[in-house]
Design a protein around this motif. Structure first.
Motif, mmCIF file in Angstrom:
data_model
loop_
_atom_site.group_PDB
_atom_site.id
_atom_site.type_symbol
_atom_site.label_atom_id
_atom_site.label_comp_id
_atom_site.label_asym_id
_atom_site.label_seq_id
_atom_site.Cartn_x
_atom_site.Cartn_y
_atom_site.Cartn_z
ATOM 1 N N GLY A 148 0.832 -1.198 0.000
ATOM 2 C CA GLY A 148 0.000 0.000 0.000
ATOM 3 C C GLY A 148 0.868 1.249 0.000
ATOM 4 O O GLY A 148 2.073 1.162 0.213
ATOM 5 N N GLN A 149 0.248 2.398 -0.258
ATOM 6 C CA GLN A 149 1.053 3.614 -0.395
ATOM 7 C C GLN A 149 0.616 4.715 0.567
ATOM 8 O O GLN A 149 -0.020 5.689 0.163
ATOM 9 C CB GLN A 149 0.961 4.103 -1.840
ATOM 10 C CG GLN A 149 1.555 3.109 -2.825
ATOM 11 C CD GLN A 149 1.312 3.504 -4.260
ATOM 12 O OE1 GLN A 149 0.174 3.585 -4.699
ATOM 13 N NE2 GLN A 149 2.380 3.775 -4.981
ATOM 14 N N PRO A 150 0.969 4.562 1.866
ATOM 15 C CA PRO A 150 0.586 5.591 2.842
ATOM 16 C C PRO A 150 1.193 6.961 2.526
ATOM 17 O O PRO A 150 0.657 7.978 2.959
ATOM 18 C CB PRO A 150 1.098 5.042 4.181
ATOM 19 C CG PRO A 150 2.055 3.967 3.846
ATOM 20 C CD PRO A 150 1.683 3.453 2.496
ATOM 21 N N PHE A 153 -1.253 9.253 1.102
ATOM 22 C CA PHE A 153 -2.129 9.848 2.104
ATOM 23 C C PHE A 153 -1.428 11.044 2.757
ATOM 24 O O PHE A 153 -2.019 12.112 2.933
ATOM 25 C CB PHE A 153 -2.500 8.788 3.156
ATOM 26 C CG PHE A 153 -3.213 9.347 4.348
ATOM 27 C CD1 PHE A 153 -4.525 9.797 4.245
ATOM 28 C CD2 PHE A 153 -2.573 9.446 5.582
ATOM 29 C CE1 PHE A 153 -5.185 10.321 5.347
ATOM 30 C CE2 PHE A 153 -3.229 9.968 6.681
ATOM 31 C CZ PHE A 153 -4.534 10.408 6.565
ATOM 32 N N ALA A 154 -0.151 10.869 3.101
ATOM 33 C CA ALA A 154 0.612 11.950 3.733
ATOM 34 C C ALA A 154 0.682 13.166 2.816
ATOM 35 O O ALA A 154 0.487 14.302 3.260
ATOM 36 C CB ALA A 154 2.018 11.459 4.083
ATOM 37 N N GLU B 50 -4.298 -0.481 10.570
ATOM 38 C CA GLU B 50 -4.450 0.412 9.415
ATOM 39 C C GLU B 50 -4.109 1.850 9.753
ATOM 40 O O GLU B 50 -3.428 2.532 8.992
ATOM 41 C CB GLU B 50 -5.904 0.368 8.906
ATOM 42 C CG GLU B 50 -6.210 -0.845 8.086
ATOM 43 C CD GLU B 50 -7.525 -0.698 7.318
ATOM 44 O OE1 GLU B 50 -7.783 0.375 6.763
ATOM 45 O OE2 GLU B 50 -8.289 -1.681 7.295
ATOM 46 N N ARG B 53 -0.459 2.467 10.029
ATOM 47 C CA ARG B 53 0.166 2.515 8.700
ATOM 48 C C ARG B 53 0.035 3.910 8.109
ATOM 49 O O ARG B 53 0.956 4.433 7.493
ATOM 50 C CB ARG B 53 -0.488 1.526 7.749
ATOM 51 C CG ARG B 53 0.054 0.137 7.862
ATOM 52 C CD ARG B 53 -0.895 -0.831 7.199
ATOM 53 N NE ARG B 53 -0.588 -2.173 7.615
ATOM 54 C CZ ARG B 53 0.096 -3.031 6.869
ATOM 55 N NH1 ARG B 53 0.513 -2.682 5.681
ATOM 56 N NH2 ARG B 53 0.347 -4.236 7.317
ATOM 57 N N LEU B 54 -1.160 4.511 8.281
ATOM 58 C CA LEU B 54 -1.371 5.860 7.758
ATOM 59 C C LEU B 54 -0.447 6.846 8.464
ATOM 60 O O LEU B 54 0.157 7.711 7.838
ATOM 61 C CB LEU B 54 -2.831 6.285 7.946
ATOM 62 C CG LEU B 54 -3.870 5.506 7.136
ATOM 63 C CD1 LEU B 54 -5.271 5.963 7.500
ATOM 64 C CD2 LEU B 54 -3.627 5.709 5.639
ATOM 65 N N SER B 57 3.611 7.430 7.652
ATOM 66 C CA SER B 57 4.218 8.252 6.607
ATOM 67 C C SER B 57 4.106 9.746 6.907
ATOM 68 O O SER B 57 4.620 10.569 6.156
ATOM 69 C CB SER B 57 3.546 7.946 5.266
ATOM 70 O OG SER B 57 2.192 8.344 5.340
ATOM 71 N N ILE B 211 -3.981 2.959 0.371
ATOM 72 C CA ILE B 211 -3.020 3.760 1.139
ATOM 73 C C ILE B 211 -2.588 3.094 2.446
ATOM 74 O O ILE B 211 -1.837 3.679 3.209
ATOM 75 C CB ILE B 211 -3.568 5.190 1.420
ATOM 76 C CG1 ILE B 211 -4.955 5.123 2.067
ATOM 77 C CG2 ILE B 211 -3.618 5.997 0.123
ATOM 78 C CD1 ILE B 211 -5.489 6.484 2.482
ATOM 79 N N VAL B 212 -3.078 1.872 2.717
ATOM 80 C CA VAL B 212 -2.551 1.178 3.906
ATOM 81 C C VAL B 212 -1.846 -0.114 3.481
ATOM 82 O O VAL B 212 -2.033 -0.580 2.363
ATOM 83 C CB VAL B 212 -3.633 0.830 4.954
ATOM 84 C CG1 VAL B 212 -4.313 2.077 5.419
ATOM 85 C CG2 VAL B 212 -4.607 -0.195 4.428
#
Lengths: 164, 212
Positions: A148-150, A153-154, B50, B53-54, B57, B211-212
């Motif tokens: 996944g690509q956190p 989100f950032a 989850e 994980r957010l 970043s 995104i997680v």
């Protein structure tokens, strides 16, 4: 000797524990080359007794701070449909068989399991079809799961907040 | 206790909040300056994994991080502490607090009794939210996040603090929103989903990929 790890998450899933420790299931696991079975049983009322024979070891525990070590050692993970466990297992590149708990409210867990199954990342079944699934699935057909690509989100949050 | 009056009361409260929300509209707030205090609503199992994980970043501008979780939660505290210890190795000025509130809804609890326990949770979470006065709330669906977000809206109604509410629907939700999601779709500033099917059904939502 291969190892299988069964995890039910933070609550309980007694039907899964019962299904996976049924004599015919243990026999199938042994015939597939698994000599070690580890159960994380959560809050479940009945925890099966551990045993050890020359050819087979059954280990049982309720909770551990992290399941990372068990997942790392496993050649097959049999899990409830919880997102955390699914994602962690797939990210470690471990073959995953999700067993859906049909008794949960709204049964929304099916959504993720079904989607990841559609995308070829895992197998899924119910307690009543567990035995059949173990016999028929071919683990080498599973597709790797991209991370996944956190960071996206950032970046989004920085932008809307005004941190640029 | 009779659940029906409580349910009606809760519906009336939500309606009032929604009206106020629409009247206030989404203001184009001026750029915020760092640091920005963050209130993170954790929940059992997958939800906590989850949300961590957010958080992993986010830059060090997001500090302090105040975590709220249900008092019956077993694993969240350990996961959060492990996460924060690791983070402290990278960022020297890392700050966080841990805060417990009564659980809003057990997995198998009925909806009508959920309403009562939610009202009870609001009584607990309002003083907490008032004390912490976060700039931003980040939540992803455990029942606990509804009373916390309602408390934040009350802060806004009382003109005590403008709180940005960011809701990220769990990766579990492919085709339908969670109960918390269905409520907070109307009350959040940014509502993020992780599967394209949900973006189609809920036009206000934001899809950034997984995104997680």
């Amino acid at each position: 000797m291969k190892s299988a790890f069964v995890t039910v998450g933070t609550t309980s899933f007694e039907e899964l524990i019962a299904a996976v420790t049924a004599p015919e299931t243990l026999q199938v696991l042994r015939s597939l080359g698994y000599g070690r079975l580890v159960l994380q049983v959560g809050r479940g009322a009945a925890a099966p007794a551990r045993f050890r024979t020359a050819a087979f070891t059954l280990e049982v525990f309720r909770f551990k701070e992290s399941l990372a070590e068990e997942l790392e050692r496993a050649d097959l993970v049999i899990s409830h449909a919880g997102a955390g466990t699914c994602l962690e297992t797939l990210e470690k590149g471990k073959p995953l068989l999700v067993v859906v708990n049909e008794k949960l409210m709204n049964n929304h867990q099916l959504e993720l399991a079904r989607q990841l199954y559609r995308d070829g990342h895992l197998f899924y079944c119910t307690c009543s079809t567990l035995l059949e699934s173990l016999k028929s699935i071919n683990l080498s057909t599973l597709k790797p799961f991209p991370p996944g690509q956190p960071e996206k989100f950032a970046a989004f949050l920085d932008r809307v907040i005004g941190f640029e | 206790m009779d659940a029906l009056p409580a349910a009606l009361g809760a519906a009336a409260l939500l309606l009032l909040l929604l009206t106020v929300r629409l009247l206030l509209a989404r203001r184009n707030s001026s750029p915020r300056t760092a640091p920005l205090s963050l209130l993170v609503v954790a929940g059992s199992g997958g939800h906590t994994t989850e949300i961590l994980r957010l958080l992993s970043s986010l830059s060090q501008s997001y500090s302090p991080r105040h975590y709220i979780f249900a008092d019956s939660d077993i694993m969240s505290e350990d996961k959060i502490l492990t996460f924060e210890q690791k983070r402290a190795e990278t960022f020297s000025n890392s700050q966080f607090t841990l805060n417990r509130i009564p659980r809003c809804r057990e997995v198998r609890q009925s909806w009508s009794s959920s309403v009562l326990t939610t009202l009870y949770s609001i009584l607990y979470s309002f003083p907490l939210t008032f004390r912490l006065k976060p700039d931003l709330i980040l939540c992803n669906g455990p029942g606990t996040c509804v009373p916390v977000c309602i408390s934040a809206l009350l802060l806004e109604i009382l003109a005590l603090k403008k709180v940005i509410i960011v809701y990220v629907e769990s990766i579990c939700r492919v085709e339908t929103l969670s109960l918390s999601g269905k409520i907070l779709y109307y009350f959040s500033d940014y509502f993020i989903v992780q599967w394209p099917a949900l973006k189609e059904k809920y036009p206000k939502s934001i899809y950034l990929g997984r995104i997680v």
